[in-house]
Every structure is written in structure tokens, then in C-alpha cells.
Enzyme design. Structure first.
Site, PDB file in Angstrom:
ATOM      1  N   ASN A  96       4.275 -58.202  25.689  1.00  0.00           N
ATOM      2  CA  ASN A  96       3.071 -58.654  26.394  1.00  0.00           C
ATOM      3  C   ASN A  96       1.972 -57.636  26.116  1.00  0.00           C
ATOM      4  OD1 ASN A  96       1.095 -59.417  28.165  1.00  0.00           O
ATOM      5  ND2 ASN A  96       2.296 -59.013  30.031  1.00  0.00           N
ATOM      6  N   TRP A  97       1.038 -58.027  25.271  1.00  0.00           N
ATOM      7  CA  TRP A  97       0.000 -57.086  24.855  1.00  0.00           C
ATOM      8  C   TRP A  97      -1.090 -56.923  25.914  1.00  0.00           C
ATOM      9  CZ3 TRP A  97      -0.914 -58.659  18.984  1.00  0.00           C
ATOM     10  CH2 TRP A  97       0.278 -58.432  18.280  1.00  0.00           C
ATOM     11  N   LYS A  98      -1.063 -57.746  26.946  1.00  0.00           N
ATOM     12  CA  LYS A  98      -2.064 -57.665  28.041  1.00  0.00           C
ATOM     13  C   LYS A  98      -3.475 -57.666  27.451  1.00  0.00           C
ATOM     14  CE  LYS A  98       1.460 -55.485  30.860  1.00  0.00           C
ATOM     15  NZ  LYS A  98       1.821 -54.601  31.948  1.00  0.00           N
ATOM     16  N   HIS A 125       2.688 -63.345  35.968  1.00  0.00           N
ATOM     17  CA  HIS A 125       2.760 -61.890  35.842  1.00  0.00           C
ATOM     18  C   HIS A 125       2.170 -61.234  37.097  1.00  0.00           C
ATOM     19  CE1 HIS A 125       2.260 -57.830  34.397  1.00  0.00           C
ATOM     20  NE2 HIS A 125       3.134 -58.132  33.455  1.00  0.00           N
ATOM     21  N   GLU A 152       0.317 -58.788  37.473  1.00  0.00           N
ATOM     22  CA  GLU A 152      -1.113 -58.440  37.378  1.00  0.00           C
ATOM     23  C   GLU A 152      -1.963 -59.663  37.665  1.00  0.00           C
ATOM     24  OE1 GLU A 152      -0.752 -56.733  33.486  1.00  0.00           O
ATOM     25  OE2 GLU A 152       0.418 -55.095  34.348  1.00  0.00           O
ATOM     26  N   GLU A 182      10.258 -58.406  36.961  1.00  0.00           N
ATOM     27  CA  GLU A 182       9.443 -57.216  36.708  1.00  0.00           C
ATOM     28  C   GLU A 182       9.071 -56.571  38.047  1.00  0.00           C
ATOM     29  OE1 GLU A 182       7.310 -57.366  32.668  1.00  0.00           O
ATOM     30  OE2 GLU A 182       6.088 -58.534  34.035  1.00  0.00           O
ATOM     31  N   GLY A 213       4.225 -50.082  33.914  1.00  0.00           N
ATOM     32  CA  GLY A 213       3.220 -49.133  33.450  1.00  0.00           C
ATOM     33  C   GLY A 213       3.283 -47.782  34.152  1.00  0.00           C
ATOM     34  N   SER A 266       8.430 -50.611  32.130  1.00  0.00           N
ATOM     35  CA  SER A 266       8.682 -49.323  31.485  1.00  0.00           C
ATOM     36  C   SER A 266       9.923 -49.316  30.604  1.00  0.00           C
ATOM     37  CB  SER A 266       8.738 -48.198  32.538  1.00  0.00           C
ATOM     38  OG  SER A 266       7.482 -48.085  33.200  1.00  0.00           O
ATOM     39  N   GLY A 287       5.598 -54.104  27.880  1.00  0.00           N
ATOM     40  CA  GLY A 287       4.153 -53.882  27.889  1.00  0.00           C
ATOM     41  C   GLY A 287       3.772 -52.783  26.916  1.00  0.00           C
ATOM     42  N   GLY A 288       3.583 -51.570  27.422  1.00  0.00           N
ATOM     43  CA  GLY A 288       3.078 -50.458  26.622  1.00  0.00           C
ATOM     44  C   GLY A 288       3.806 -50.247  25.307  1.00  0.00           C
TER      45      GLY A 288
END
Ligand code: 13P
Length: 249
Positions: free
Chosen positions: A9-11, A94, A96, A166, A172, A212, A233-234
């Protein structure tokens, strides 16, 4: 047998040039695992990513969509628009989106319906906040997120549903759920599905863990019996790290 899936997920990261660079780097990686691989660029880069990766085994998926088919919803994108550029899978719910864009179980149920009505696959995300876990309420929260958004569906629909647990406190933050915490929750999620739809269906649904996940911890998390992959994510923004996770199976 359910599938193993690793989705990046590149957000809200990567403009067009950066997207091209990352895709080129992904194309230089070698997959040694049986996991299905997906990446989710931003809306503006979906078409380009889809074109660049159409000959590859990486599926390009969307990060969100609206529940309406079309109309006066300025700034929104519909399932049929995604389908028209070849996108067949969408991430919904998600944390967010729930936290910053007021998405609720009710609006997510409508989005899930709209995606399924368009024959799309849904990666449905949910997870408790730190306060919920501290209070010992994590199973109650997760159970109600799943029931409220998905339990109006018939069993057939779950062919096109992937679940992604999640925990908000692990996203993150560098603080990942322990493999045991992930396994306990995934087993609870599968039991929740089994209680409503039976064992066969519960066994067939892939449940991903997100929060993470890194090359250093992926193998231990993925070794748990009810963890069928990851939503990353990251670490998905670096091709080598992402493929180290893909190949952790
Ligand atoms: P991080 O891997 O950066 O914690 O993000 C997880 C996530 O939110 C994936 O959807």
C-alpha cells in the site's frame, strides 16, 4: 487452499516519476515464493502502473473508491471507473480512511457492496486502536468491524474478499504486533467467520496482517498458521525490502 498474498500500500507517496522508478525496481526483483503480489499506487498513477505491469505477475490495485456508480461526488472515483482501466481489486476500510475521512462501518458496507456488484475483489481492512487493546477490547472491536461491514453478505461473496488485520497502534510506528498477537487475532477472525458461515468458508479466506512488517520480521509473522500474508506500507516503497517480504513465505 487459501492464497498467500503480499500487497504494498503506497498510500499518498510517489509522483509519476517516482512511480516509474519504483516499478522499474520491482521488475528487477525475483520472486521465489508462491505469494500473490499486489501494489496500490495513488489514483493518478494507477493507469500508468497498470500499463507498465500488465505483462508481470504484479497486480495493480486501488487504495479506495466511492460507493456510488457515478454522479455529483466531486473528487471521488467509482468501481466502474477503476474497472475501466483494468483495476480489479480495491483496498477498503484502511484505518487512515476511517480516522481522517470519517469512513464508518455503514459507509464501508456500501463500498463493499459496490465493489462486489462490479465483480471486484476487496481487501477489507480493520483493526483496533491502542486504547482498545489496553482495555482488552481488541476482539470486541475487530469482531464488530467485521460483522457490521460484511455480515450482510452471502457466503458466495467471500470468494472476492480478502481480510487485512491492521492494529492501528502498529501502523507506521515501527511497533509490530508480536507473531503471537497476530496469530491470536487471526484465529479469532477465522472463528468469527466460521461461527457465521461455517468452517470451509472460514478456511478459504486469506487474512493478511499489516503494521510495521519489515524484511526482518516478516518470516516469523508469516510462519503463523492463520497469517496468510501482509499489507505493507513503508517497506513497500523500497523494491528490495518489499521483495524480501514477498519471499519471506
Ligand atoms: P506500515 O507497514 O508502514 O506500518 O503500514 C501498514 C499499512 O498501513 C498498510 O496498509
Amino acid at each position: 487452499m487459501r492464497k498467500n498474498i503480499v500487497a504494498g500500500n503506497w498510500k499518498m507517496n510517489n509522483d509519476l516519476a517516482q512511480t516509474e522508478t519504483l516499478i522499474t525496481a520491482l521488475q528487477g526483483q525475483t520472486k521465489t515464493s508462491n505469494a500473490e503480489v499486489m501494489v496500490a499506487p495513488t489514483f493518478t498513477n494507477l493507469w500508468h502502473a497498470f500499463q507498465s505491469l500488465r505483462e508481470s505477475d504484479i497486480e495493480v490495485v486501488a487504495q479506495n473508491m466511492h460507493f456510488a456508480e457515478n454522479g455529483a461526488y466531486t473528487g471521488e472515483i467509482s468501481a466502474s471507473m477503476l474497472k475501466s482501466i483494468g483495476v480489479k481489486t480495491v483496498i477498503l476500510g484502511h484505518s487512515e480512511r476511517r480516522a481522517y475521512f470519517n469512513e464508518t462501518d455503514e459507509s464501508l458496507a456500501k463500498k463493499v457492496d459496490a465493489a462486489l456488484a462490479n465483480d471486484m475483489r476487496v481487501i477489507f481492512c480493520f483493526g483496533e486502536e491502542l486504547a482498545d487493546r489496553k482495555a482488552g477490547n481488541e476482539e470486541a472491536v475487530v469482531g464488530s468491524q467485521i460483522k457490521n461491514a460484511l455480515f450482510h453478505l452471502g457466503a458466495e461473496a467471500f470468494k472476492n474478499i480478502v481480510l487485512a488485520y491492521e492494529p492501528v497502534w502498529a501502523i507506521g510506528t515501527g511497533e509490530t504486533a508480536s507473531p503471537e498477537q497476530a496469530q491470536d487475532m487471526h484465529a479469532f477472525i477465522r472463528k468469527t467467520l466460521s461461527d457465521k458461515y461455517g468452517n470451509d468458508l472460514a478456511d478459504s479466506v486469506s487474512i493478511l496482517y499489516g503494521g510495521s512488517v519489515k524484511p526482518a520480521n516478516a518470516q516469523e509473522i508469516f510462519s503463523k498458521p492463520d497469517v496468510d500474508g501482509g499489507l505493507i506500507g513503508g517497506a513497500a516503497l523500497k523494491a528490495e525490502d518489499f521483495y524480501a517480504i514477498v519471499n519471506a513465505f
